[in-house]
Motif scaffolding. Structure first.
Motif, PDB file in Angstrom:
ATOM      1  N   LYS A 127       0.858  -1.190   0.000  1.00 58.69           N
ATOM      2  CA  LYS A 127       0.000   0.000   0.000  1.00 58.69           C
ATOM      3  C   LYS A 127       0.890   1.234   0.000  1.00 58.69           C
TER       4      LYS A 127
ATOM      5  N   GLU B 147      -0.826   4.703   5.247  1.00 53.70           N
ATOM      6  CA  GLU B 147      -0.993   3.957   4.008  1.00 53.70           C
ATOM      7  C   GLU B 147      -2.295   4.373   3.355  1.00 53.70           C
TER       8      GLU B 147
ATOM      9  N   VAL C  74      -6.304   0.668  -4.170  1.00 45.73           N
ATOM     10  CA  VAL C  74      -5.709  -0.477  -4.834  1.00 45.73           C
ATOM     11  C   VAL C  74      -5.829  -0.220  -6.328  1.00 45.73           C
TER      12      VAL C  74
ATOM     13  N   GLY D 213      -1.006  -0.796  -4.264  1.00 47.21           N
ATOM     14  CA  GLY D 213      -1.648   0.511  -4.260  1.00 47.21           C
ATOM     15  C   GLY D 213      -0.808   1.643  -4.814  1.00 47.21           C
TER      16      GLY D 213
END
Length: 129
Positions: free
Chosen positions: A39, A81, A85, A92
């Protein structure tokens, strides 16, 4: 020597610390662009900094300079984070977005260094006569 310890100088210092942290997060994001389930990291500072300065400004009193200094010192950035996605492997990182942010961040750092250099030149001139 107030020029070296002024609130504006401390603000520049805090801004540089933030920009270095942001640059590191952006580079981590790019390095992990192909890592599944990674992420992207996002670093924010402006909101916290603005809130701290506004709170100090509302409490105007004889010690405004001290209150502003405390607000500058107390403001902090956060690294979180993103929940986005962008691919099937749950990664991500949008590489184009990250590269654009690195360029933007680099320009901000360059501007900050130029401002700091200008301030230091003014002090050097004042000291040298």
């Amino acid at each position: 020597m107030d020029g070296l310890t002024s609130n504006s100088m401390r603000m520049m210092e805090r801004s540089m610390e933030f920009l270095w942290t942001k640059q590191a997060a952006l580079l981590d994001n790019i390095a992990n662009a192909e890592t599944p389930n990674y992420k992207a990291k996002l670093v924010t500072f402006e909101e916290s900094f603005q809130e701290s300065l506004e709170a100090a400004d509302q409490g105007r009193n004889k010690q405004t300079k001290k209150a502003m200094r405390e607000a500058i010192e107390g403001a902090s950035w956060s690294v979180r984070e993103t929940g986005e996605v962008t691919r099937r492997d749950e990664n991500g990182v949008n590489i184009t977005e990250q590269m654009t942010e690195i360029i933007r961040n680099s320009y901000q750092m360059q501007y900050l260094y130029q401002s700091l250099n200008s301030d230091m030149n003014a002090l050097r001139t004042a000291i040298g006569g």
